[in-house]
Design an enzyme around this catalytic site. Structure first.
Site, PDB file in Angstrom:
ATOM      1  N   GLU A  48       0.757  -1.094   0.119  1.00 41.71           N
ATOM      2  CA  GLU A  48      -0.005  -0.045   0.070  1.00 41.71           C
ATOM      3  C   GLU A  48       0.772   1.337   0.166  1.00 41.71           C
ATOM      4  OE1 GLU A  48      -2.111   0.249   3.761  1.00 41.71           O
ATOM      5  OE2 GLU A  48      -3.465   1.744   3.128  1.00 41.71           O
ATOM      6  N   LYS A  52      -9.290   2.199  -2.012  1.00 44.46           N
ATOM      7  CA  LYS A  52      -9.501   1.494  -0.979  1.00 44.46           C
ATOM      8  C   LYS A  52     -11.032   1.884  -0.255  1.00 44.46           C
ATOM      9  CE  LYS A  52      -7.171   0.896   3.582  1.00 44.46           C
ATOM     10  NZ  LYS A  52      -5.767   1.237   4.202  1.00 44.46           N
ATOM     11  N   CYS A 101      -5.098  -3.019   2.341  1.00 48.73           N
ATOM     12  CA  CYS A 101      -4.867  -3.198   3.811  1.00 48.73           C
ATOM     13  C   CYS A 101      -6.148  -3.623   4.736  1.00 48.73           C
ATOM     14  CB  CYS A 101      -3.991  -1.836   4.678  1.00 48.73           C
ATOM     15  SG  CYS A 101      -3.032  -2.468   5.932  1.00 48.73           S
ATOM     16  N   VAL A 143      -0.242  -2.424  10.685  1.00 49.76           N
ATOM     17  CA  VAL A 143       0.517  -1.660  11.858  1.00 49.76           C
ATOM     18  C   VAL A 143      -0.108  -2.528  13.102  1.00 49.76           C
ATOM     19  CG1 VAL A 143       0.784   0.505  10.830  1.00 49.76           C
ATOM     20  CG2 VAL A 143      -1.537   0.083  11.749  1.00 49.76           C
TER      21      VAL A 143
HETATM   22  C1  ACM Z   1      -4.059  -0.088   6.890  1.00 54.83           C
HETATM   23  O1  ACM Z   1      -5.060  -0.227   6.461  1.00 54.83           O
HETATM   24  N1  ACM Z   1      -2.805   0.580   6.512  1.00 54.83           N
HETATM   25  C2  ACM Z   1      -3.839  -0.505   8.449  1.00 54.83           C
END
Ligand code: ACM
Length: 268
Positions: free
Chosen positions: A38, A108, A141, A168
Protein backbone atom coordinates in the site's frame (compact mmCIF):
# COMPACT_ATOMS: atom_id res chain seq x y z
CA UNK A 1 1.97 -19.00 -13.25
CA UNK A 2 4.65 -17.36 -11.11
CA UNK A 3 3.25 -14.89 -8.58
CA UNK A 4 5.03 -12.90 -5.90
CA UNK A 5 5.31 -9.89 -3.66
CA UNK A 6 8.09 -7.43 -3.00
CA UNK A 7 8.61 -6.42 0.62
CA UNK A 8 10.64 -3.28 1.23
CA UNK A 9 10.91 0.04 3.05
CA UNK A 10 9.56 2.89 0.89
CA UNK A 11 11.24 6.21 1.60
CA UNK A 12 8.65 8.78 2.71
CA UNK A 13 8.02 11.43 0.05
CA UNK A 14 10.66 10.12 -2.38
CA UNK A 15 8.38 8.88 -5.15
CA UNK A 16 11.14 8.85 -7.78
CA UNK A 17 13.36 6.60 -5.70
CA UNK A 18 10.50 4.31 -4.67
CA UNK A 19 9.24 3.92 -8.23
CA UNK A 20 12.77 3.21 -9.49
CA UNK A 21 13.23 0.57 -6.76
CA UNK A 22 9.98 -1.13 -7.73
CA UNK A 23 10.64 -0.99 -11.48
CA UNK A 24 14.01 -2.68 -10.85
CA UNK A 25 12.27 -5.29 -8.70
CA UNK A 26 9.85 -6.12 -11.53
CA UNK A 27 12.75 -6.45 -13.98
CA UNK A 28 14.51 -8.90 -11.66
CA UNK A 29 11.40 -10.87 -10.70
CA UNK A 30 10.84 -12.86 -13.91
CA UNK A 31 7.23 -13.37 -12.77
CA UNK A 32 3.70 -13.17 -14.18
CA UNK A 33 2.32 -11.09 -11.31
CA UNK A 34 4.16 -8.92 -8.76
CA UNK A 35 2.37 -7.14 -5.89
CA UNK A 36 3.84 -4.20 -3.98
CA UNK A 37 2.59 -2.72 -0.67
CA UNK A 38 0.00 0.00 0.00
CA UNK A 39 1.12 3.61 -0.70
CA UNK A 40 4.42 2.15 -1.90
CA UNK A 41 5.26 5.11 -4.14
CA UNK A 42 4.93 7.65 -1.32
CA UNK A 43 5.16 6.24 2.19
CA UNK A 44 2.24 6.22 4.62
CA UNK A 45 2.52 8.51 7.63
CA UNK A 46 1.06 11.78 6.33
CA UNK A 47 0.65 14.69 8.71
CA UNK A 48 -1.05 17.22 6.42
CA UNK A 49 -3.17 17.23 3.28
CA UNK A 50 -0.45 19.24 1.51
CA UNK A 51 1.88 16.30 1.90
CA UNK A 52 -0.61 14.02 0.18
CA UNK A 53 -1.08 16.57 -2.60
CA UNK A 54 2.70 16.75 -3.13
CA UNK A 55 3.04 13.04 -3.91
CA UNK A 56 -0.39 12.06 -5.27
CA UNK A 57 -0.70 11.18 -8.94
CA UNK A 58 -3.43 10.85 -11.49
CA UNK A 59 -3.68 7.96 -13.91
CA UNK A 60 -2.16 8.41 -16.39
CA UNK A 61 0.79 10.02 -14.62
CA UNK A 62 4.52 9.40 -14.12
CA UNK A 63 4.01 6.36 -11.87
CA UNK A 64 1.42 4.69 -14.08
CA UNK A 65 3.59 5.30 -17.16
CA UNK A 66 6.63 3.78 -15.44
CA UNK A 67 4.75 0.66 -14.31
CA UNK A 68 2.94 0.28 -17.61
CA UNK A 69 6.28 0.42 -19.46
CA UNK A 70 7.91 -2.21 -17.25
CA UNK A 71 4.79 -4.41 -17.40
CA UNK A 72 4.97 -4.39 -21.22
CA UNK A 73 8.76 -4.83 -21.27
CA UNK A 74 8.79 -7.81 -18.88
CA UNK A 75 5.37 -9.37 -19.64
CA UNK A 76 4.53 -8.99 -15.93
CA UNK A 77 1.34 -7.70 -14.30
CA UNK A 78 2.18 -5.23 -11.53
CA UNK A 79 0.06 -4.07 -8.56
CA UNK A 80 1.26 -0.94 -6.73
CA UNK A 81 -0.33 1.07 -3.93
CA UNK A 82 -0.22 4.85 -4.48
CA UNK A 83 -1.97 8.06 -3.43
CA UNK A 84 -4.32 8.92 -6.27
CA UNK A 85 -5.45 12.41 -7.27
CA UNK A 86 -8.75 12.63 -9.11
CA UNK A 87 -9.81 16.23 -9.60
CA UNK A 88 -9.73 17.75 -6.11
CA UNK A 89 -10.18 14.39 -4.41
CA UNK A 90 -7.56 11.96 -3.09
CA UNK A 91 -7.89 8.20 -2.79
CA UNK A 92 -5.72 5.53 -1.23
CA UNK A 93 -5.51 3.45 -4.41
CA UNK A 94 -3.73 0.58 -6.06
CA UNK A 95 -3.01 0.43 -9.77
CA UNK A 96 -2.78 -2.68 -11.87
CA UNK A 97 -0.45 -2.34 -14.85
CA UNK A 98 -0.82 -5.21 -17.31
CA UNK A 99 1.43 -6.44 -20.12
CA UNK A 100 -1.04 -5.10 -22.71
CA UNK A 101 -0.06 -1.57 -21.57
CA UNK A 102 -3.29 -0.80 -19.70
CA UNK A 103 -3.43 0.62 -16.18
CA UNK A 104 -6.57 0.10 -14.05
CA UNK A 105 -7.32 1.28 -10.53
CA UNK A 106 -8.94 0.10 -7.29
CA UNK A 107 -9.71 2.65 -4.54
CA UNK A 108 -9.55 1.48 -0.92
CA UNK A 109 -13.08 1.01 0.39
CA UNK A 110 -12.32 0.73 4.12
CA UNK A 111 -10.06 3.56 5.27
CA UNK A 112 -8.05 2.99 8.45
CA UNK A 113 -7.85 5.53 11.26
CA UNK A 114 -6.19 8.82 10.21
CA UNK A 115 -6.37 7.91 6.53
CA UNK A 116 -9.90 9.31 6.89
CA UNK A 117 -8.35 12.76 7.35
CA UNK A 118 -6.63 12.66 3.97
CA UNK A 119 -8.48 10.31 1.63
CA UNK A 120 -12.02 9.71 0.42
CA UNK A 121 -13.37 6.16 0.67
CA UNK A 122 -13.35 4.20 -2.56
CA UNK A 123 -16.14 4.75 -5.06
CA UNK A 124 -15.41 1.93 -7.50
CA UNK A 125 -16.82 -1.07 -5.61
CA UNK A 126 -14.81 -4.28 -5.90
CA UNK A 127 -13.75 -4.44 -9.55
CA UNK A 128 -12.45 -7.62 -11.14
CA UNK A 129 -9.49 -7.53 -13.50
CA UNK A 130 -7.96 -10.07 -15.85
CA UNK A 131 -4.29 -11.01 -16.07
CA UNK A 132 -3.29 -13.61 -18.67
CA UNK A 133 -6.78 -15.13 -18.56
CA UNK A 134 -6.83 -15.24 -14.73
CA UNK A 135 -9.31 -13.19 -12.72
CA UNK A 136 -7.74 -11.10 -10.00
CA UNK A 137 -9.04 -8.58 -7.46
CA UNK A 138 -7.23 -5.88 -5.51
CA UNK A 139 -7.70 -5.06 -1.82
CA UNK A 140 -5.83 -2.55 0.30
CA UNK A 141 -4.80 -3.22 3.88
CA UNK A 142 -7.76 -2.65 6.28
CA UNK A 143 -10.14 -4.09 3.64
CA UNK A 144 -9.03 -7.49 4.93
CA UNK A 145 -10.93 -7.01 8.20
CA UNK A 146 -14.22 -7.04 6.28
CA UNK A 147 -14.87 -10.56 4.98
CA UNK A 148 -17.40 -9.08 2.57
CA UNK A 149 -14.51 -7.53 0.58
CA UNK A 150 -12.96 -10.86 -0.35
CA UNK A 151 -16.39 -12.46 -0.73
CA UNK A 152 -17.52 -9.81 -3.24
CA UNK A 153 -14.42 -10.55 -5.30
CA UNK A 154 -14.63 -14.34 -5.02
CA UNK A 155 -18.32 -14.39 -5.98
CA UNK A 156 -17.33 -12.59 -9.18
CA UNK A 157 -14.91 -15.41 -9.98
CA UNK A 158 -11.67 -13.93 -8.68
CA UNK A 159 -8.95 -16.58 -8.35
CA UNK A 160 -6.19 -14.43 -6.82
CA UNK A 161 -6.57 -11.55 -4.36
CA UNK A 162 -3.70 -9.06 -4.44
CA UNK A 163 -3.62 -7.44 -1.00
CA UNK A 164 -1.40 -4.34 -0.83
CA UNK A 165 -0.83 -3.47 2.83
CA UNK A 166 0.92 -1.25 5.34
CA UNK A 167 0.06 -3.31 8.40
CA UNK A 168 0.38 -1.73 11.82
CA UNK A 169 -1.69 -4.20 13.85
CA UNK A 170 0.04 -7.39 14.99
CA UNK A 171 -0.55 -10.51 12.90
CA UNK A 172 -4.17 -9.82 12.01
CA UNK A 173 -3.73 -9.99 8.24
CA UNK A 174 -1.53 -13.08 8.46
CA UNK A 175 -4.56 -14.73 10.07
CA UNK A 176 -7.32 -13.22 7.93
CA UNK A 177 -5.51 -13.86 4.66
CA UNK A 178 -5.49 -17.57 5.50
CA UNK A 179 -9.16 -17.51 6.51
CA UNK A 180 -10.28 -15.50 3.48
CA UNK A 181 -8.29 -17.75 1.13
CA UNK A 182 -9.80 -20.87 2.70
CA UNK A 183 -13.43 -19.74 2.97
CA UNK A 184 -13.41 -18.53 -0.64
CA UNK A 185 -11.01 -21.23 -1.95
CA UNK A 186 -8.78 -18.65 -3.64
CA UNK A 187 -5.11 -17.61 -3.66
CA UNK A 188 -4.08 -14.61 -1.58
CA UNK A 189 -0.97 -12.46 -2.00
CA UNK A 190 -0.32 -10.33 1.07
CA UNK A 191 2.27 -7.67 0.15
CA UNK A 192 3.22 -5.72 3.25
CA UNK A 193 5.99 -3.20 3.88
CA UNK A 194 8.49 -3.28 6.72
CA UNK A 195 10.50 -0.65 8.59
CA UNK A 196 9.00 2.29 10.46
CA UNK A 197 8.12 5.95 10.00
CA UNK A 198 8.64 8.66 12.59
CA UNK A 199 7.29 12.08 11.68
CA UNK A 200 5.99 15.10 13.61
CA UNK A 201 5.94 13.25 16.92
CA UNK A 202 4.08 10.27 15.41
CA UNK A 203 5.52 6.81 14.97
CA UNK A 204 4.34 3.76 13.06
CA UNK A 205 6.06 0.39 12.84
CA UNK A 206 5.14 -1.87 9.90
CA UNK A 207 5.08 -5.59 10.47
CA UNK A 208 6.38 -7.16 7.24
CA UNK A 209 5.62 -10.90 7.13
CA UNK A 210 4.10 -10.84 3.67
CA UNK A 211 2.82 -14.21 2.52
CA UNK A 212 1.15 -16.14 -0.28
CA UNK A 213 -1.67 -18.46 0.74
CA UNK A 214 -3.26 -21.26 -1.28
CA UNK A 215 -7.00 -22.07 -1.53
CA UNK A 216 -6.68 -24.48 1.42
CA UNK A 217 -5.48 -21.66 3.65
CA UNK A 218 -1.91 -22.97 3.67
CA UNK A 219 1.00 -20.53 3.56
CA UNK A 220 3.08 -21.29 0.45
CA UNK A 221 5.81 -18.71 1.04
CA UNK A 222 6.35 -16.04 3.67
CA UNK A 223 8.76 -13.23 4.51
CA UNK A 224 10.10 -12.36 7.94
CA UNK A 225 9.15 -9.14 9.77
CA UNK A 226 12.21 -7.24 8.50
CA UNK A 227 13.02 -9.15 5.32
CA UNK A 228 13.30 -7.11 2.16
CA UNK A 229 13.16 -8.60 -1.31
CA UNK A 230 11.05 -10.60 -3.71
CA UNK A 231 9.16 -13.72 -2.59
CA UNK A 232 7.41 -15.89 -5.14
CA UNK A 233 5.82 -19.22 -5.85
CA UNK A 234 4.48 -21.13 -8.86
CA UNK A 235 0.75 -21.81 -8.75
CA UNK A 236 -1.97 -23.34 -10.86
CA UNK A 237 -4.72 -20.67 -10.65
CA UNK A 238 -7.31 -23.18 -11.88
CA UNK A 239 -7.29 -24.85 -8.44
CA UNK A 240 -9.13 -21.74 -7.21
CA UNK A 241 -12.10 -22.72 -9.38
CA UNK A 242 -12.82 -25.80 -7.27
CA UNK A 243 -15.19 -24.84 -4.46
CA UNK A 244 -16.17 -28.38 -3.48
CA UNK A 245 -15.01 -29.75 -0.10
CA UNK A 246 -16.82 -33.10 -0.26
CA UNK A 247 -19.12 -34.75 -2.81
CA UNK A 248 -22.19 -32.99 -1.36
CA UNK A 249 -20.44 -29.92 -0.02
CA UNK A 250 -19.59 -26.78 -1.98
CA UNK A 251 -18.59 -23.53 -0.25
CA UNK A 252 -20.37 -21.43 -2.87
CA UNK A 253 -23.37 -23.58 -3.79
CA UNK A 254 -24.16 -24.19 -0.10
CA UNK A 255 -24.37 -20.52 0.76
CA UNK A 256 -27.77 -19.28 2.07
CA UNK A 257 -27.78 -15.62 0.98
CA UNK A 258 -31.47 -15.35 1.81
CA UNK A 259 -30.42 -15.63 5.47
CA UNK A 260 -27.64 -13.07 5.28
CA UNK A 261 -29.43 -9.79 5.76
CA UNK A 262 -26.29 -7.70 6.13
CA UNK A 263 -28.02 -4.32 5.96
CA UNK A 264 -30.25 -4.72 9.02
CA UNK A 265 -27.92 -6.06 11.68
CA UNK A 266 -28.39 -4.46 15.11
CA UNK A 267 -25.51 -2.90 17.00
CA UNK A 268 -25.34 -3.95 20.65
C1 ACM B 1 -4.04 0.05 7.10
O1 ACM B 1 -5.16 -0.09 6.59
N1 ACM B 1 -3.05 0.59 6.45
C2 ACM B 1 -3.78 -0.39 8.48
Amino acid sequence: MKIGFYQFVPEFGNTQKNIATMVDAVRNADADLVVFPELATSGYLFLKQDEVAAVAESVPGPASRAFSAVAVETDTAVVVGFPEKCGDVYYNSAMLATPDGRVQVYRKNHLYNEEKLFFQPGDLGFPVFEVKGIKIGLLICFDHMFPESARCLALQGVQIVCHAANLVLPEYAQITSRSRALENKIFWILANRCGSESRGGKFLSYSGRGQIVDPNGQVMVSAGPDDTGFFSVDIDPETANKKRLAPLCDVFEDRRPELYNLLTEKRM
